[in-house]
Design an enzyme around this catalytic site. Sequence first.
Site, PDB file in Angstrom:
ATOM      1  N   CYS A  51       0.844  -1.198   0.000  1.00 27.02           N
ATOM      2  CA  CYS A  51       0.000   0.000   0.000  1.00 27.02           C
ATOM      3  C   CYS A  51       0.880   1.250   0.000  1.00 27.02           C
ATOM      4  CB  CYS A  51      -0.913   0.014   1.218  1.00 27.02           C
ATOM      5  SG  CYS A  51      -1.904   1.531   1.288  1.00 27.02           S
ATOM      6  N   GLU A  93       3.599  -6.316   8.288  1.00 31.74           N
ATOM      7  CA  GLU A  93       3.903  -4.897   8.012  1.00 31.74           C
ATOM      8  C   GLU A  93       5.067  -4.427   8.884  1.00 31.74           C
ATOM      9  OE1 GLU A  93       0.617  -2.006   7.950  1.00 31.74           O
ATOM     10  OE2 GLU A  93       2.012  -0.497   8.717  1.00 31.74           O
ATOM     11  N   SER A 138      -6.047 -10.283  10.989  1.00 32.42           N
ATOM     12  CA  SER A 138      -6.139  -8.924  10.449  1.00 32.42           C
ATOM     13  C   SER A 138      -6.038  -7.917  11.585  1.00 32.42           C
ATOM     14  CB  SER A 138      -7.476  -8.769   9.711  1.00 32.42           C
ATOM     15  OG  SER A 138      -7.715  -7.419   9.435  1.00 32.42           O
TER      16      SER A 138
HETATM   17  O1  10E Z   1      -3.404  -7.110   9.468  1.00 32.81           O
HETATM   18  P1  10E Z   1      -3.638  -5.823   8.744  1.00 32.81           P
HETATM   19  O2  10E Z   1      -4.774  -5.047   9.268  1.00 32.81           O
HETATM   20  O3  10E Z   1      -2.372  -5.022   8.665  1.00 32.81           O
HETATM   21  O4  10E Z   1      -3.930  -6.194   7.205  1.00 32.81           O
HETATM   22  P2  10E Z   1      -5.227  -6.602   6.409  1.00 32.81           P
HETATM   23  O5  10E Z   1      -4.757  -7.366   5.228  1.00 32.81           O
HETATM   24  O6  10E Z   1      -6.268  -7.177   7.260  1.00 32.81           O
HETATM   25  O7  10E Z   1      -5.836  -5.203   5.875  1.00 32.81           O
HETATM   26  C1  10E Z   1      -5.158  -4.368   4.974  1.00 32.81           C
HETATM   27  C2  10E Z   1      -4.135  -3.590   5.683  1.00 32.81           C
HETATM   28  C3  10E Z   1      -2.825  -3.516   5.353  1.00 32.81           C
HETATM   29  C4  10E Z   1      -2.283  -4.000   4.085  1.00 32.81           C
HETATM   30  C5  10E Z   1      -1.872  -2.902   6.299  1.00 32.81           C
HETATM   31  N1  10E Z   1      -1.704  -1.547   6.070  1.00 32.81           N
HETATM   32 FE1  SF4 Z   2      -3.305   1.085   3.019  1.00 31.03          FE
HETATM   33 FE2  SF4 Z   2      -3.379  -0.594   5.014  1.00 31.03          FE
HETATM   34 FE3  SF4 Z   2      -4.561   1.737   5.263  1.00 31.03          FE
HETATM   35 FE4  SF4 Z   2      -5.607  -0.040   3.665  1.00 31.03          FE
HETATM   36  S1  SF4 Z   2      -5.397  -0.247   5.875  1.00 31.03           S
HETATM   37  S2  SF4 Z   2      -5.263   2.134   3.164  1.00 31.03           S
HETATM   38  S3  SF4 Z   2      -3.811  -1.087   2.903  1.00 31.03           S
HETATM   39  S4  SF4 Z   2      -2.378   1.419   4.993  1.00 31.03           S
END
Ligand code: 10E
Ligand code: SF4
Length: 314
Positions: free
Chosen positions: A96, A126, A222
């Site tokens: 992202c 991340e 998540s």
């Molecule tokens: O575990 P996270 O919330 O970091 O990831 P996710 O794949 O559930 O949601 C998207 C978020 C991202 C890619 C982190 N910025």
């Molecule tokens: Fe980007 Fe992660 Fe935010 Fe979604 S949750 S906008 S992938 S930084």
Amino acid sequence: MRVILAQPRGFCAGVVRAIEIVDRALQRHGAPVYVRHEIVHNRHVVENLRSKGARFVEELDEVPHGAVAIFSAHGVAQSVERDAQARGLDVLDATCPLVTKVHVQGRQYVAAGRTLILIGHAGHPEVEGTIGQIPGKVLLVQSEAEVATLDLPEDTPLAYVTQTTLSVDDTRGIIEALTRRFSNIVGPDTRDICYATQNRQAAVRELSEQVDVLLVVGATNSSNSNRLREIGAETGVPSYLVADGSELKPEWFANAQTVGITAGASAPEEMVEHVISALRKLGPVEVSTMSGREEKVEFKLPAKLIEPADARQV
Ligand code: 10E
Ligand code: SF4
């Protein structure tokens, strides 16, 4: 039963972009394309892409030489980028842009001579990616209590950056503890927590005041989805994280007249609909959506994937 849907909820711009990258890579190169780590933390998204020919791997040594390899939305360490190059992989980076922004900011602080602190959760991809994007040592801080354990003189030139999906309130507490303890520390305050995370947390806080039970649609791995459930629980509302409607337990709703539903940034809207269908099996349901902030954020695709026809529009 009344059901109130949070607004905003579900897919953020980074997730939409990451899924689109895999879809377009499959169209352009044909199956298989290899994705390092779950493209986003959602089994339904992953299974859908797998059915179209994406192969998900945890490490690049599982990818054949010269194949198309896609980095997940969570980002990767520089060592992974170098490894991909050494293996002759055709890389598409679905990190992202708001995660990349944190990488750049961290490197700038280090280049300015500051020791970098990353506020985030150990072991999250991340966090591993961000640590690996910064040359030199990065100190990980996960809680206010950990600030006291940092073995540094109080006047050390320090800077901090944060994971993008943290609880805004918890992060504010950690930043306050850092600025109380250290006299020469700079950072973005809570602004590294992305717009989508902040908006979904604000919405679920408001929603929690109107409901007897809160359902958060999202995966257990998540981060952003877990933070939404925690906010519901902190406001005293029984709050459950569910992948889809099959995980609902009738006893959760025994005394509930109003149920709130939100969804993490990686949870497809179809799964929200699946949850509503499961609730309908328990009795009549009336669905409404809370008024909330409209999101218009969109991110460009990598140049390699933009067709000439699309290129005119961006
Ligand atoms: O575990 P996270 O919330 O970091 O990831 P996710 O794949 O559930 O949601 C998207 C978020 C991202 C890619 C982190 N910025
Ligand atoms: Fe980007 Fe992660 Fe935010 Fe979604 S949750 S906008 S992938 S930084």
